[in-house]
Design a protein around this motif. Sequence first.
Motif, mmCIF file in Angstrom:
data_model
loop_
_atom_site.group_PDB
_atom_site.id
_atom_site.type_symbol
_atom_site.label_atom_id
_atom_site.label_comp_id
_atom_site.label_asym_id
_atom_site.label_seq_id
_atom_site.Cartn_x
_atom_site.Cartn_y
_atom_site.Cartn_z
ATOM 1 N N LYS A 11 0.821 -1.213 0.000
ATOM 2 C CA LYS A 11 0.000 0.000 0.000
ATOM 3 C C LYS A 11 0.857 1.266 0.000
ATOM 4 C CE LYS A 11 -3.816 -1.991 2.711
ATOM 5 N NZ LYS A 11 -4.565 -1.870 4.001
ATOM 6 N N SER A 12 2.093 1.132 0.502
ATOM 7 C CA SER A 12 2.953 2.295 0.711
ATOM 8 C C SER A 12 3.877 2.591 -0.467
ATOM 9 C CB SER A 12 3.802 2.083 1.968
ATOM 10 O OG SER A 12 3.005 1.728 3.077
ATOM 11 N N LEU A 13 4.058 1.623 -1.356
ATOM 12 C CA LEU A 13 4.980 1.801 -2.477
ATOM 13 C C LEU A 13 4.485 2.856 -3.457
ATOM 14 C CD1 LEU A 13 5.830 -1.965 -3.139
ATOM 15 C CD2 LEU A 13 7.292 -0.261 -2.041
ATOM 16 N N PRO A 14 5.370 3.536 -4.210
ATOM 17 C CA PRO A 14 6.818 3.302 -4.275
ATOM 18 C C PRO A 14 7.570 3.976 -3.129
ATOM 19 C CG PRO A 14 6.218 5.047 -5.792
ATOM 20 C CD PRO A 14 4.931 4.555 -5.181
ATOM 21 N N LEU A 15 8.631 3.307 -2.676
ATOM 22 C CA LEU A 15 9.500 3.826 -1.632
ATOM 23 C C LEU A 15 10.942 3.521 -2.004
ATOM 24 C CD1 LEU A 15 7.599 2.510 1.520
ATOM 25 C CD2 LEU A 15 7.778 4.913 0.863
ATOM 26 N N SER A 16 11.855 4.294 -1.475
ATOM 27 C CA SER A 16 13.271 4.035 -1.717
ATOM 28 C C SER A 16 13.680 2.746 -1.023
ATOM 29 C CB SER A 16 14.123 5.196 -1.197
ATOM 30 O OG SER A 16 14.016 5.283 0.214
ATOM 31 N N GLU A 17 14.728 2.148 -1.511
ATOM 32 C CA GLU A 17 15.227 0.891 -0.949
ATOM 33 C C GLU A 17 15.632 1.054 0.507
ATOM 34 O OE1 GLU A 17 18.891 -2.269 -1.730
ATOM 35 O OE2 GLU A 17 18.215 -0.970 -3.358
ATOM 36 N N GLN A 18 16.213 2.197 0.854
ATOM 37 C CA GLN A 18 16.676 2.395 2.230
ATOM 38 C C GLN A 18 15.507 2.469 3.211
ATOM 39 O OE1 GLN A 18 18.923 6.038 2.296
ATOM 40 N NE2 GLN A 18 17.198 7.306 1.709
ATOM 41 N N VAL A 20 12.542 0.960 2.752
ATOM 42 C CA VAL A 20 12.016 -0.405 2.821
ATOM 43 C C VAL A 20 12.875 -1.257 3.753
ATOM 44 C CG1 VAL A 20 11.570 -2.523 1.517
ATOM 45 C CG2 VAL A 20 10.952 -0.300 0.539
ATOM 46 N N GLU A 21 14.185 -1.130 3.654
ATOM 47 C CA GLU A 21 15.082 -1.883 4.531
ATOM 48 C C GLU A 21 14.851 -1.509 5.995
ATOM 49 O OE1 GLU A 21 19.098 -1.283 3.337
ATOM 50 O OE2 GLU A 21 18.895 -2.401 1.461
ATOM 51 N N ALA A 22 14.701 -0.215 6.262
ATOM 52 C CA ALA A 22 14.463 0.246 7.634
ATOM 53 C C ALA A 22 13.144 -0.294 8.172
ATOM 54 C CB ALA A 22 14.474 1.773 7.675
ATOM 55 N N TYR A 23 12.140 -0.349 7.303
ATOM 56 C CA TYR A 23 10.807 -0.844 7.677
ATOM 57 C C TYR A 23 10.873 -2.292 8.151
ATOM 58 C CZ TYR A 23 6.073 -2.686 6.757
ATOM 59 O OH TYR A 23 4.862 -3.321 6.844
ATOM 60 N N TYR A 24 11.639 -3.115 7.455
ATOM 61 C CA TYR A 24 11.764 -4.516 7.856
ATOM 62 C C TYR A 24 12.737 -4.698 9.019
ATOM 63 C CZ TYR A 24 8.894 -6.306 4.020
ATOM 64 O OH TYR A 24 7.839 -6.594 3.194
ATOM 65 N N ARG A 25 13.703 -3.797 9.126
ATOM 66 C CA ARG A 25 14.673 -3.910 10.229
ATOM 67 C C ARG A 25 14.022 -3.603 11.571
ATOM 68 N NH1 ARG A 25 17.025 -4.694 14.009
ATOM 69 N NH2 ARG A 25 19.248 -4.440 14.523
ATOM 70 N N TYR A 26 13.124 -2.631 11.594
ATOM 71 C CA TYR A 26 12.462 -2.251 12.838
ATOM 72 C C TYR A 26 10.942 -2.326 12.653
ATOM 73 C CZ TYR A 26 17.023 -0.728 14.421
ATOM 74 O OH TYR A 26 18.356 -0.706 14.786
ATOM 75 N N PRO A 27 10.357 -3.527 12.813
ATOM 76 C CA PRO A 27 8.927 -3.747 12.591
ATOM 77 C C PRO A 27 8.058 -2.872 13.504
ATOM 78 C CG PRO A 27 10.088 -5.836 12.744
ATOM 79 C CD PRO A 27 11.055 -4.776 13.170
#
Length: 220
Positions: A11-18, A20-27
Amino acid sequence: MEQYQDLLLKKSLPLSEQVVEAYYRYPRHLFVPEYTIQEAYEDAPLLLFKKGTFVSTISQPSFVMRILDMLQLHPGHKVFELGAGSGWNTALMSYIVGSQGRIVSSEIIPEVADRARGILDQMRITNAKVFTGDGFEGYEQDAPYDRIIFTAGSAEMPEKIFAQLKEDGLMVFVRKEDKKNDMLQLIKKVNGQQQILNSIPCSFVTVNRNAESRLQDGTL
């Protein structure tokens, strides 16, 4: 859990890779343990604290990530955040700026500040600091900042905070307007002046301030 995370991300895309990585790193669910996993990944704000006029929420997650993209964070950046809230936005930014970067976040509600610090400590995040106090004053000790972000709205632009932004730095400011939508503004500092690059309608809680600070700057 992963299915909820993935659905929200779509629902949130498009987003930068960084981001997205932060989103999965800190749920997100780790920052709102009083809510269910399903509630944590609904694309909606959640109430953290309410007592009298003091209200704290964790913002709509898709909008949080969109704002982080707008802020154009880079490794090594120093960021001032007004309104730590749950600490989730603080954690996301701490990941993006990396070990050479620094996040300084203010939170005026002591209970909320203690909560955010506790969660960030559990995550072993060492490049972020949450202090209890009036964020409208900024934090001169660590200034100047590459980026500044508001997570609450104000009818007045805090000149003390803007003065702590580096030349060519970016600031996300939430402007409160009577009987209208709030406006999230992306502001660049150019020759010491404010240059508005983007404006988006939004809705945020109002900045809380202590009476002593408001007396000092003439807003009370």
